[in-house]
Design an enzyme around this catalytic site. Structure first.
Site, short mmCIF file in Angstrom:
data_model
loop_
_atom_site.label_atom_id
_atom_site.label_comp_id
_atom_site.label_asym_id
_atom_site.label_seq_id
_atom_site.Cartn_x
_atom_site.Cartn_y
_atom_site.Cartn_z
CG ASP A 115 -2.71 -13.04 5.92
OD1 ASP A 115 -3.24 -14.13 6.17
OD2 ASP A 115 -3.32 -12.12 5.34
CE1 TYR B 216 -9.21 -2.91 4.53
CE2 TYR B 216 -9.31 -4.05 2.43
CZ TYR B 216 -8.75 -3.90 3.69
OH TYR B 216 -7.73 -4.73 4.09
NE ARG B 217 -4.54 -1.23 4.81
CZ ARG B 217 -4.03 -2.19 5.55
NH1 ARG B 217 -4.62 -3.36 5.62
NH2 ARG B 217 -2.92 -2.00 6.24
CE1 TYR C 213 -3.97 -2.05 0.25
CE2 TYR C 213 -2.95 -3.07 2.16
CZ TYR C 213 -3.95 -3.05 1.20
OH TYR C 213 -4.92 -4.04 1.20
CG HIS D 88 2.68 -7.37 -2.54
ND1 HIS D 88 1.57 -6.91 -1.88
CD2 HIS D 88 3.62 -7.55 -1.59
CE1 HIS D 88 1.83 -6.82 -0.58
NE2 HIS D 88 3.07 -7.20 -0.39
#
Length: 606
Positions: A208, A532-533, A148, A451
Site C-alpha cells: 500500500d 502470519y506476521r 510491526y 498503529h
C-alpha cells in the site's frame, strides 16, 4: 521540497538526494501528507534521554573498546553511537534507533549504536566482530516495517545494522528475463523509477505504501496486489551472510557461472539441487540477506473497480461469492474488502472531524457521514482489478458484476465514476505497480498516531471469517478502539489485517493497544487461527500459539538457531526465535505474562 508548519520549515528529501527519499512525482503529495501529520502532533520532537542502552552482559568500557575496533574496521563515519535525542519522525523520515510507533516507552527498545555497512564484505566484518564480542546485531533494510516494530531491536542495546544507507543499488534489471536483483536499500519507489528511466515494459508489485524495502518486505513475507502479489513467492535467488560471517548463495546462485561470473539462471529458477532452503531465511534470524532477485510482471492492460454493499450482514455472502471467483482465477489480483469506516479515514481528516464523543465512533454516526461520501451509506467496500486484453477484461467484469449483483443493493463503480480525490484512484496505481503514499492518510485519525497490525490468516469461508470478525469487533468495543478491518482475499485464504490506531504519547492508549493485541491473539488461536506476521513484542505469544505436538515447530526453529548461531548474536527474539544464550532466561513475553511492559520495560528482572 519542503513544508512550513507554525513557521517551521520541514524539508523532505527527494529520492535523488537520499536512498529513502520521495520521488519528484510525489513531492507535493508528500508535503501535504507530512503537514497533515504534523497538524495532529501535540508533543515535542524529542524529550531528554534517560540513559544509553548497552548490550546485555557488556560493560561500558568493554563496549567502548569494541566500538572503536569496529570503527577502525569499516570507517568511523559508518558507526554511530546512539547517544542523541530520539526523534520519531514520520513515515518518510523515520528513525533507525527505535520504533517510531512505540507501544512501550520510547527509550525502552533502543539500539546502542547504528552501523552502516557498504558491501556484503563489510556485513561479514560486522558479524565476525559481533561474534568476537558477543554483541547482538539487529539488521534492518530500511526500517519501515512500521506497525510491526520498525527499526527497534527486540533486545535493547543491540547494534542496529542499517543496510539501507550504503547498500541501495539496483544491481541489475534484465528486461528479457523480466527480473531484477536489488540490495536492501532499494525502495519500491526507487525500483519503479529505475524501470521508468530505462523505459522497460515491466511492472513491480508494491504494498500500500511505496517507501519500504523491496528486499525487506519480501523476507518478511509481505504482500501486494497485482498477480505477483506474493512477494516471497516471486523472489528468485539470495545472497546471505550467515551468523558466523560466512557467505551463502541460494538457488542456482550456488553454482558458479562461466569464468566465475554469476550463474545466468540465478534469477530464472528458484531452487538448486537438494533441499530448497530459501524459506528458512524468511521471517527468521538465520542470516542477513544482502542481495535478492525478483521476477517482474510484464505490463498489461488493466481495469480497477469498486463494489459497495449496503448491510453489515452482507459480509458472509461477499466472502462466499469471492471464493469461487478467486479459486477459478477470474479475479485478477489480490483484492481488498474494507469496512466503510475506512472511507472516512483515508480522507486524512481526524476522527474529531466526524465525531468528538468518547470511545468508538457509533455505527449510526459512521452511516451519517458515509452517506455524504461518494460511496454512500454502505457497510462494505470491495476493491479489485482485472488484467489482460480489453476483451478478456470486459468478459471478466461482466461475470464479476453478475455475481455481486446477487447481493441486494450492491453497486459497481469504475474509476471515472469517482471524484479525482477518491481512494479508488490510489488503488488503480497500486494495482498496476505504481508505488504511492496515499495510505498514510488514515494515520491522522488520532493525535500522535501510531498503529499495530493484528494479522491472522483465515480460510476463505464465511463461517470462519465471521468467528474472527466477531472476536475483533467485541474486543475493539471493550478496549475503545475504532475497528479498521481489511481482508486481502484469495481463493483459499484471507490475509486479515486489523489496524489498531493509537496515540503513542498516551499511556492509557498504549496499555489498551497492548491489551487488545494480547486478547485477539489468544482468542483467535483458541479458534485455530494464527497470525502470519506480528509486532516484535507479540512474537513470543504468536510463536507459542503454533503449539501442535508440544510446540514441535518452535523447537525445530530453536534447533536450527543453535546450530548456525552459536553465540546468539543475530536478531535474538526475532519472530519468537531465541538462541540458547537468551532462551528461558526471562526475555520471552508469553501469553499470561504479568509484567507491565510500559512501566517495567522488557528486560528480564533476574
Amino acid at each position: 521540497m519542503s513544508s512550513i508548519i507554525n513557521g517551521i520549515t520541514n524539508a523532505i528529501p527527494s529520492l535523488t538526494q537520499k536512498y529513502s527519499g520521495v520521488p519528484e512525482r510525489l513531492a507535493k503529495e508528500a508535503i501535504a501528507a507530512k503537514d497533515r501529520l504534523l497538524s495532529q502532533k501535540t508533543v515535542p520532537d524529542s524529550v531528554p534521554r534517560k540513559g544509553h542502552s548497552l548490550p546485555p552482559d557488556v560493560d561500558q568500557a568493554t563496549y567502548d573498546a569494541a566500538i572503536e575496533e569496529l570503527k577502525a574496521s569499516i570507517g568511523a563515519s559508518n558507526v554511530e553511537v546512539n547517544d542523541k535525542t530520539l526523534v520519531d519522525g514520520w513515515y518518510m523520515e523515520h528513525p533507525n534507533t527505535h520504533d517510531a510507533y512505540h507501544v512501550v516507552d520510547q527509550e525502552e527498545m533502543t539500539c546502542s549504536a547504528v552501523v552502516y555497512p557498504g558491501s556484503t564484505e563489510e556485513v561479514q566484518t560486522v558479524v565476525k566482530w559481533a561474534n568476537k564480542h558477543t554483541i547482538p546485531v539487529y539488521p534492518i533494510s530500511m526500517g519501515r516495517n512500521l506497525g510491526y516494530g520498525g527499526s527497534a531491536p527486540r533486545v535493547p542495546g543491540s547494534v542496529v545494522l542499517d543496510l539501507g544507507r550504503r547498500m541501495d543499488q539496483v544491481l541489475n534489471i534484465d528486461g528479457d528475463n523480466a527480473s531484477c536483483i536489488v540490495e536492501p536499500g532499494v525502495s519500491y519507489f526507487k525500483l519503479y523509477e529505475e524501470i521508468q528511466k530505462r523505459n522497460l515494459p515491466l511492472w513491480i508489485d508494491c504494498p500500500d505504501l511505496g517507501g519500504g524495502s523491496v528486499l525487506g518486505n519480501a523476507i518478511d513475507r509481505g504482500v501486494g496486489y497485482t498477480p505477483y502479489g506474493d512477494h516471497f513467492a516471486n523472489h528468485c535467488g539470495m545472497e546471505i551472510v550467515l551468523p558466523d560471517g560466512s557467505l551463502l548463495r541460494t538457488g542456482l546462485g550456488a553454482m558458479p557461472g562461466k569464468d566465475g561470473a554469476d550463474n545466468p539462471c540465478w534469477q530464472s529458477f528458484q531452487a538448486a539441487y537438494g533441499p530448497y532452503v530459501d524459506g528458512i531465511f524468511s521471517q527468521s534470524n538465520y542470516g542477513i540477506v544482502t542481495k535478492m532477485g525478483f521476477w517482474l510482471m510484464p505490463e498489461t492492460d488493466h481495469q480497477s473497480y469498486m463494489v459497495t454493499f449496503p448491510q453489515e450482514d452482507d459480509f458472509e455472502r461477499i466472502v462466499e461469492i469471492i471464493k469461487p471467483l478467486a479459486q477459478k482465477r477470474i479475479l485478477g489480483n489480490i483484492p481488498q474488502l474494507r469496512h466503510v469506516i475506512q472511507e472516512l479515514a483515508v480522507t486524512g481528516k481526524p476522527k474529531t472531524h466526524w465525531y468528538d464523543g468518547p470511545g468508538q465512533m457509533p455505527r449510526e454516526v459512521i452511516r451519517q457521514h458515509a452517506a455524504q461520501q461518494p460511496c454512500g451509506d454502505v457497510s462494505w467496500v470491495f476493491y479489485g482489478t482485472q488484467y489482460g486484453d480489453r476483451a478478456g477484461i470486459e468478459s471478466q467484469l461482466k461475470l464479476i458484476r453478475a455475481e455481486f449483483e446477487k447481493i441486494d443493493g450492491s453497486r459497481f463503480y469504475l474509476p471515472q465514476d469517482m471524484p479525482p480525490e477518491h481512494y479508488l484512484h490510489s488503488r488503480v496505481q497500486v494495482c498496476s505497480g505504481v508505488p504511492v503514499l496515499r495510505e498514510l492518510d488514515w494515520l491522522n485519525w488520532v493525535p500522535n498516531a501510531a498503529h499495530l497490525f493484528f494479522s491472522p490468516i483465515l480460510p476463505t469461508k464465511a463461517k470462519d471469517a465471521r468467528v474472527v470478525l466477531d472476536i475483533v469487533s467485541r474486543l475493539h468495543k471493550k478496549y475503545g478502539f475504532d475497528l479498521f478491518p481489511t481482508l486481502c482475499v484469495a481463493g483459499r485464504e484471507m490475509h486479515t489485517i486489523v489496524n489498531i490506531v493509537y496515540d503513542r504519547y498516551d499511556p492509557d492508549a498504549k496499555q489498551r493497544a497492548t491489551g487488545i493485541m494480547r486478547e485477539m491473539i489468544r482468542e483467535a488461536a483458541a479458534e485455530g487461527f494464527g497470525e502470519y506476521r506480528t509486532h516484535l513484542l507479540f512474537a513470543d505469544q504468536v510463536a507459542e500459539s503454533y503449539g501442535w505436538n508440544n510446540g514441535a515447530l518452535r523447537k525445530f526453529n530453536e534447533t536450527l538457531k543453535d546450530a548456525i548461531d552459536e553465540n546468539s548474536i543475530l536478531s535474538p527474539g526475532r519472530n519468537g526465535i531465541w538462541g540458547k544464550r537468551f532462551r528461558g532466561k526471562g526475555w520471552e513475553i508469553l501469553d499470561g505474562d504479568k509484567r507491565d511492559i510500559l512501566r517495567d520495560g522488557i528486560r528480564p528482572k533476574l
